[in-house]
Design a protein around this motif. Structure first.
Motif: not given
Length: 317
Positions: A101-102, A268-271, A292-295, A313-314
């Motif tokens: 992740g950034d 978030p679409d995870t965990d 304008s970003a994603a976890v 989170a990343h």
């Protein structure tokens, strides 16, 4: 040979298990059409949505019942909630997302009665996160957090009982007014800052929405919902494209009461990353949302002195 004790038949039947089958159909309907459950006056819809994934527990219970009753009807009907739950929440059972992740960010309600703020600060520092957001910061505890975190996080800002520690410079720090009418003056739980990261400026919001309660009149969430509306309006007015929201929103993302916020952000679409209560986590009410970003990966951290678990989170731009 063809009979069992108690007079029941050993053969499978379509005629038995209709009550179990009806319960399976009802469970599937609640999973798929939860938004149709009325939310007034007792906010039953929000209550259902807060713990919606746990409706999946009905599947194994009904499965055992169907097997004991030897009912084709019950087992066939059971496919409906099983498929519905898998479609909605099956991703929670999959392995975690990318470890890249950034930015790495942490959200934690540190508790206003935390007996060990220094230990909590050390645990948060050990994550190596770029941004650390906290709620329920008491004035007496802020110097303790600053002493532990200051070397690694030279930039920090607090507003009321929320705060942000950052590895990158912060500017344009200001209060975000999310106080519902009816709450006493001095209630201050929202802030906004611009973080100057290597990937560009990011608007970072830290928020703590009012708690919800179960009472004689039902699920009391009016103040939480009003505060969510105010937070949603602030997010809608945010001029920066890149936004990260870190906060204790006092509900899960399925709760319609948070729709003014979730409709303006990417969830978030995870965990699962359940965060509350810390001793037996049943839900994630501590949220990390982006725009304008994603976890790409979300996880809960070990317990601190709080009744919430930290959530990390990343984030990728």
């Amino acid at each position: 040979m063809g009979k069992t004790g108690g007079g029941g038949s050993a053969r499978w039947s379509w005629g038995r298990g209709r009550v179990l089958g009806s319960a399976a159909v009802l469970t599937a309907l609640l999973l798929v059409f939860h938004s149709a459950v009325p939310d007034t006056p007792a906010h039953l819809g929000s209550l259902l949505e807060t713990f919606l994934p746990w409706l999946g527990l009905a599947v194994p219970v009904l499965l055992v019942g169907g097997l004991l009753r030897r009912s084709y009807t019950a087992l066939c009907a059971l496919l409906l909630p099983a498929v519905a739950w898998s479609a909605l929440f099956g991703g929670l059972l999959l392995p975690g997302g990318s470890d890249d992740g950034d930015l790495t960010v942490v959200q934690h309600n540190v508790s206003d009665v935390n007996p060990d703020p220094a230990g909590t600060a050390r645990a948060l520092r050990a994550t190596g996160a770029d941004l650390i957001a906290m709620e329920e910061l008491m004035p007496a505890a802020i110097p303790v957090y600053q002493e532990v975190l200051g070397a690694d996080y030279p930039y920090h800002a607090t507003q009321g009982t929320v705060g942000l520690w950052s590895a990158y410079p912060l500017s344009d720090v200001r209060k975000t007014d999310i106080k519902p009418q009816g709450i006493a003056y001095g209630w201050d739980r929202g802030m906004r800052a611009t973080a100057r990261t290597p990937h560009g400026d990011v608007a970072v919001y830290v928020a703590h929405l009012p708690s919800v309660r179960m009472g004689a009149t039902g699920f009391r969430a009016a103040w939480r919902n009003e505060s969510a509306t105010l937070l949603g309006e602030a997010l809608a007015a945010e001029p920066l494209d890149r936004v990260i929201l870190l906060g204790d929103l006092n509900s899960t993302l399925d709760d319609r009461g948070l729709s003014p916020v979730t409709s303006r952000m990417t969830r978030p679409d995870t965990d699962a990353a359940f965060s509350w209560p810390a001793k037996l986590p049943l839900a994630r009410i501590d949220q990390i949302l982006t725009r304008s970003a994603a976890v790409t990966h979300l996880w809960s951290l070990p317990a601190t002195g709080s009744d919430h678990l930290p959530v990390a989170a990343h984030v990728t731009f």
